[in-house]
Structure formats: structure tokens, C-alpha cells
Design a protein around this motif. Structure first.
Motif, PDB file in Angstrom:
ATOM      1  N   ALA A   1      13.386 -16.405 -48.229  1.00 18.15           N
ATOM      2  CA  ALA A   1      12.822 -17.559 -47.539  1.00 18.15           C
ATOM      3  C   ALA A   1      13.521 -18.845 -47.960  1.00 18.15           C
ATOM      4  CB  ALA A   1      11.334 -17.665 -47.845  1.00 18.15           C
ATOM      5  N   THR A   2      13.692 -19.735 -46.994  1.00 17.20           N
ATOM      6  CA  THR A   2      14.150 -21.098 -47.250  1.00 17.20           C
ATOM      7  C   THR A   2      13.200 -22.038 -46.521  1.00 17.20           C
ATOM      8  OG1 THR A   2      15.704 -20.987 -45.395  1.00 17.20           O
ATOM      9  CG2 THR A   2      16.592 -20.523 -47.590  1.00 17.20           C
ATOM     10  N   PHE A   3      13.073 -23.245 -47.026  1.00 16.59           N
ATOM     11  CA  PHE A   3      12.167 -24.218 -46.425  1.00 16.59           C
ATOM     12  C   PHE A   3      12.937 -25.124 -45.478  1.00 16.59           C
ATOM     13  CE2 PHE A   3      10.108 -22.840 -50.269  1.00 16.59           C
ATOM     14  CZ  PHE A   3       8.800 -22.672 -49.862  1.00 16.59           C
ATOM     15  N   GLU A   4      12.299 -25.458 -44.345  1.00 16.06           N
ATOM     16  CA  GLU A   4      12.880 -26.366 -43.359  1.00 16.06           C
ATOM     17  C   GLU A   4      11.823 -27.403 -42.968  1.00 16.06           C
ATOM     18  OE1 GLU A   4      14.578 -24.172 -40.080  1.00 16.06           O
ATOM     19  OE2 GLU A   4      16.039 -23.201 -41.392  1.00 16.06           O
ATOM     20  N   PRO A   5      11.506 -28.321 -43.888  1.00 19.35           N
ATOM     21  CA  PRO A   5      10.433 -29.280 -43.614  1.00 19.35           C
ATOM     22  C   PRO A   5      10.678 -30.129 -42.371  1.00 19.35           C
ATOM     23  CG  PRO A   5      11.628 -29.860 -45.616  1.00 19.35           C
ATOM     24  CD  PRO A   5      12.121 -28.514 -45.189  1.00 19.35           C
ATOM     25  N   GLU A   6      11.935 -30.372 -42.045  1.00 20.09           N
ATOM     26  CA  GLU A   6      12.247 -31.189 -40.871  1.00 20.09           C
ATOM     27  C   GLU A   6      11.840 -30.520 -39.556  1.00 20.09           C
ATOM     28  OE1 GLU A   6      15.611 -28.429 -41.553  1.00 20.09           O
ATOM     29  OE2 GLU A   6      14.460 -29.717 -42.892  1.00 20.09           O
ATOM     30  N   ARG A   7      11.607 -29.216 -39.570  1.00 24.03           N
ATOM     31  CA  ARG A   7      11.205 -28.471 -38.374  1.00 24.03           C
ATOM     32  C   ARG A   7       9.698 -28.250 -38.289  1.00 24.03           C
ATOM     33  NH1 ARG A   7      14.053 -23.630 -36.064  1.00 24.03           N
ATOM     34  NH2 ARG A   7      12.635 -24.356 -34.477  1.00 24.03           N
ATOM     35  N   SER A   8       8.940 -28.713 -39.256  1.00 22.64           N
ATOM     36  CA  SER A   8       7.526 -28.359 -39.374  1.00 22.64           C
ATOM     37  C   SER A   8       6.689 -28.707 -38.157  1.00 22.64           C
ATOM     38  CB  SER A   8       6.923 -29.015 -40.616  1.00 22.64           C
ATOM     39  OG  SER A   8       7.606 -28.566 -41.764  1.00 22.64           O
ATOM     40  N   VAL A   9       6.741 -29.951 -37.686  1.00 23.39           N
ATOM     41  CA  VAL A   9       5.900 -30.371 -36.559  1.00 23.39           C
ATOM     42  C   VAL A   9       6.332 -29.648 -35.283  1.00 23.39           C
ATOM     43  CG1 VAL A   9       5.226 -32.339 -35.121  1.00 23.39           C
ATOM     44  CG2 VAL A   9       5.315 -32.569 -37.613  1.00 23.39           C
ATOM     45  N   GLU A  10       7.638 -29.554 -35.068  1.00 22.91           N
ATOM     46  CA  GLU A  10       8.151 -28.849 -33.890  1.00 22.91           C
ATOM     47  C   GLU A  10       7.725 -27.381 -33.908  1.00 22.91           C
ATOM     48  OE1 GLU A  10      12.514 -27.562 -32.034  1.00 22.91           O
ATOM     49  OE2 GLU A  10      12.407 -28.595 -33.958  1.00 22.91           O
ATOM     50  N   LEU A  11       7.859 -26.717 -35.052  1.00 24.62           N
ATOM     51  CA  LEU A  11       7.469 -25.317 -35.154  1.00 24.62           C
ATOM     52  C   LEU A  11       5.968 -25.154 -34.961  1.00 24.62           C
ATOM     53  CD1 LEU A  11       8.139 -22.349 -35.704  1.00 24.62           C
ATOM     54  CD2 LEU A  11       7.871 -22.845 -38.152  1.00 24.62           C
ATOM     55  N   ARG A  12       5.182 -26.035 -35.539  1.00 26.11           N
ATOM     56  CA  ARG A  12       3.723 -25.965 -35.374  1.00 26.11           C
ATOM     57  C   ARG A  12       3.350 -25.979 -33.899  1.00 26.11           C
ATOM     58  NH1 ARG A  12       0.593 -31.123 -37.027  1.00 26.11           N
ATOM     59  NH2 ARG A  12       1.506 -31.698 -35.048  1.00 26.11           N
ATOM     60  N   ASP A  13       3.990 -26.863 -33.119  1.00 24.34           N
ATOM     61  CA  ASP A  13       3.690 -26.934 -31.686  1.00 24.34           C
ATOM     62  C   ASP A  13       4.197 -25.706 -30.937  1.00 24.34           C
ATOM     63  OD1 ASP A  13       2.254 -29.274 -31.812  1.00 24.34           O
ATOM     64  OD2 ASP A  13       3.948 -30.558 -31.299  1.00 24.34           O
ATOM     65  N   GLU A  14       5.391 -25.222 -31.285  1.00 18.28           N
ATOM     66  CA  GLU A  14       5.922 -24.012 -30.641  1.00 18.28           C
ATOM     67  C   GLU A  14       4.995 -22.822 -30.876  1.00 18.28           C
ATOM     68  OE1 GLU A  14       9.778 -23.563 -32.411  1.00 18.28           O
ATOM     69  OE2 GLU A  14      10.665 -25.153 -31.196  1.00 18.28           O
ATOM     70  N   LEU A  15       4.535 -22.682 -32.106  1.00 21.46           N
ATOM     71  CA  LEU A  15       3.645 -21.568 -32.426  1.00 21.46           C
ATOM     72  C   LEU A  15       2.292 -21.714 -31.741  1.00 21.46           C
ATOM     73  CD1 LEU A  15       4.517 -21.064 -36.197  1.00 21.46           C
ATOM     74  CD2 LEU A  15       5.078 -19.526 -34.303  1.00 21.46           C
ATOM     75  N   ALA A  16       1.768 -22.931 -31.684  1.00 22.56           N
ATOM     76  CA  ALA A  16       0.488 -23.140 -30.994  1.00 22.56           C
ATOM     77  C   ALA A  16       0.610 -22.772 -29.516  1.00 22.56           C
ATOM     78  CB  ALA A  16       0.026 -24.586 -31.158  1.00 22.56           C
ATOM     79  N   VAL A  17       1.689 -23.168 -28.871  1.00 23.38           N
ATOM     80  CA  VAL A  17       1.889 -22.816 -27.456  1.00 23.38           C
ATOM     81  C   VAL A  17       1.975 -21.304 -27.309  1.00 23.38           C
ATOM     82  CG1 VAL A  17       3.521 -22.938 -25.531  1.00 23.38           C
ATOM     83  CG2 VAL A  17       2.902 -25.022 -26.778  1.00 23.38           C
ATOM     84  N   LYS A  18       2.700 -20.647 -28.212  1.00 14.30           N
ATOM     85  CA  LYS A  18       2.848 -19.195 -28.148  1.00 14.30           C
ATOM     86  C   LYS A  18       1.509 -18.478 -28.326  1.00 14.30           C
ATOM     87  CE  LYS A  18       5.113 -15.346 -30.554  1.00 14.30           C
ATOM     88  NZ  LYS A  18       6.033 -14.963 -31.613  1.00 14.30           N
ATOM     89  N   TYR A  19       0.701 -18.914 -29.281  1.00 13.13           N
ATOM     90  CA  TYR A  19      -0.523 -18.188 -29.640  1.00 13.13           C
ATOM     91  C   TYR A  19      -1.780 -18.646 -28.900  1.00 13.13           C
ATOM     92  CZ  TYR A  19       1.935 -15.569 -33.185  1.00 13.13           C
ATOM     93  OH  TYR A  19       2.802 -14.715 -33.819  1.00 13.13           O
ATOM     94  N   VAL A  20      -1.866 -19.938 -28.549  1.00 15.57           N
ATOM     95  CA  VAL A  20      -3.090 -20.416 -27.887  1.00 15.57           C
ATOM     96  C   VAL A  20      -2.830 -21.109 -26.558  1.00 15.57           C
ATOM     97  CG1 VAL A  20      -4.414 -20.557 -30.028  1.00 15.57           C
ATOM     98  CG2 VAL A  20      -3.175 -22.573 -29.225  1.00 15.57           C
ATOM     99  N   GLY A  21      -1.553 -21.250 -26.183  1.00 14.05           N
ATOM    100  CA  GLY A  21      -1.220 -21.747 -24.849  1.00 14.05           C
ATOM    101  C   GLY A  21      -1.108 -23.248 -24.694  1.00 14.05           C
ATOM    102  N   VAL A  22      -1.335 -24.012 -25.764  1.00 15.43           N
ATOM    103  CA  VAL A  22      -1.215 -25.475 -25.709  1.00 15.43           C
ATOM    104  C   VAL A  22      -0.606 -25.963 -27.016  1.00 15.43           C
ATOM    105  CG1 VAL A  22      -3.163 -25.803 -24.117  1.00 15.43           C
ATOM    106  CG2 VAL A  22      -3.577 -25.808 -26.578  1.00 15.43           C
TER     107      VAL A  22
END
Length: 138
Positions: free
Chosen positions: A84-105
Motif C-alpha cells: 500500500a501507498t498513500f495518495e492523500p491528494e486523491r482522497s476527495v475525488e476517490l471518496r466521490d467516485e466510490l460513493a457514486v459507484k456504491y450508492v449512486g450519488v
């Protein structure tokens, strides 16, 4: 990657399947939790809370194992071991991508609809897993 079809694994990871992520505790015992996950080429991405047990474990020892299993095929699985490596600069973008994938928004929309989703959630960081070994029956 004996026993695991790259195509089936990619399709599974592109679906809203939950993943069990295992890290190593300071005393050597495993620590596991379920996460939302996405694929970026061969790598995996998920997010964790800053200061969480999982983050502390990965900062001390970046070895990680990720297990995915299709819900409609419980005897098939892929176990992905890597670093594992950390990518803090991607955190907000990834959070939104995952939310769209799992809950649709997006995440802000999800929290507006379901306020308890944000309960206890503080700062987050994105984690990238570069696989070194993939085993299983998929």
C-alpha cells in the motif's frame, strides 16, 4: 495468477462488491475491515480514516491483503496481496467516485440524504494497493 481470470477479476472490481482489507497489527495479528474499492488498471484504490488503526498499521508495515468474492458466487474469490501507498491528494475525488459507484450519488449528496453516513468520519486518505500476488478461484 493461476485460478483467477483477469477479465472476471476486473469485472468484479468494477462492480459494487465489498472488499475485506487485512493489515498487520503491531503484535503481528491481522486486522480486517470491509471497504468500498475500485480498480485503477491493475492497482486497487480504497479510502481510510486518517489516524485509524488501518492507517497506522499501513504506515508501519505497508503489506496488505484484499479479498473480494462475488455475492452470487460465495465459493469463488480473489485474494490480492500487495503493498500500500498513500495518495492523500486523491482522497476527495476517490471518496466521490466510490460513493457514486456504491450508492449512486456523490458523497456530499449521500450525506445530505443519509446524515448518519458521516457519523464519526473525519479526515480521510486514499490508499493504492499495487498487487504482487493474486490467488483464488474466479
Amino acid at each position: 495468477m493461476a485460478g483467477v481470470s483477469r477479465e472476471r477479476l476486473a469485472a468484479l472490481l468494477d462492480s459494487p462488491v465489498f472488499a475485506a482489507v487485512a493489515t498487520i497489527q503491531p503484535d503481528g495479528r491481522p486486522q480486517q475491515s470491509v471497504v468500498w474499492i475500485r480498480r485503477d488498471g491493475e492497482d486497487l484504490l480504497f479510502m481510510i480514516g486518517v489516524g485509524s488503526r488501518k492507517e497506522r498499521n499501513l504506515r508501519r508495515d505497508p503489506r496488505v491483503s484484499v479479498l473480494v468474492s462475488p455475492p452470487d458466487e460465495p465459493y469463488t474469490y480473489a485474494a490480492i496481496s500487495g503493498v500500500a501507498t498513500f495518495e492523500p491528494e486523491r482522497s476527495v475525488e476517490l471518496r466521490d467516485e466510490l460513493a457514486v459507484k456504491y450508492v449512486g450519488v456523490t458523497y456530499p449528496e449521500h450525506v445530505a440524504r443519509t446524515p448518519e453516513a458521516a457519523r464519526g468520519l473525519g479526515p480521510i486518505t486514499a490508499v493504492r494497493v499495487t498487487p504482487h500476488r493474486i490467488a483464488g478461484r474466479l
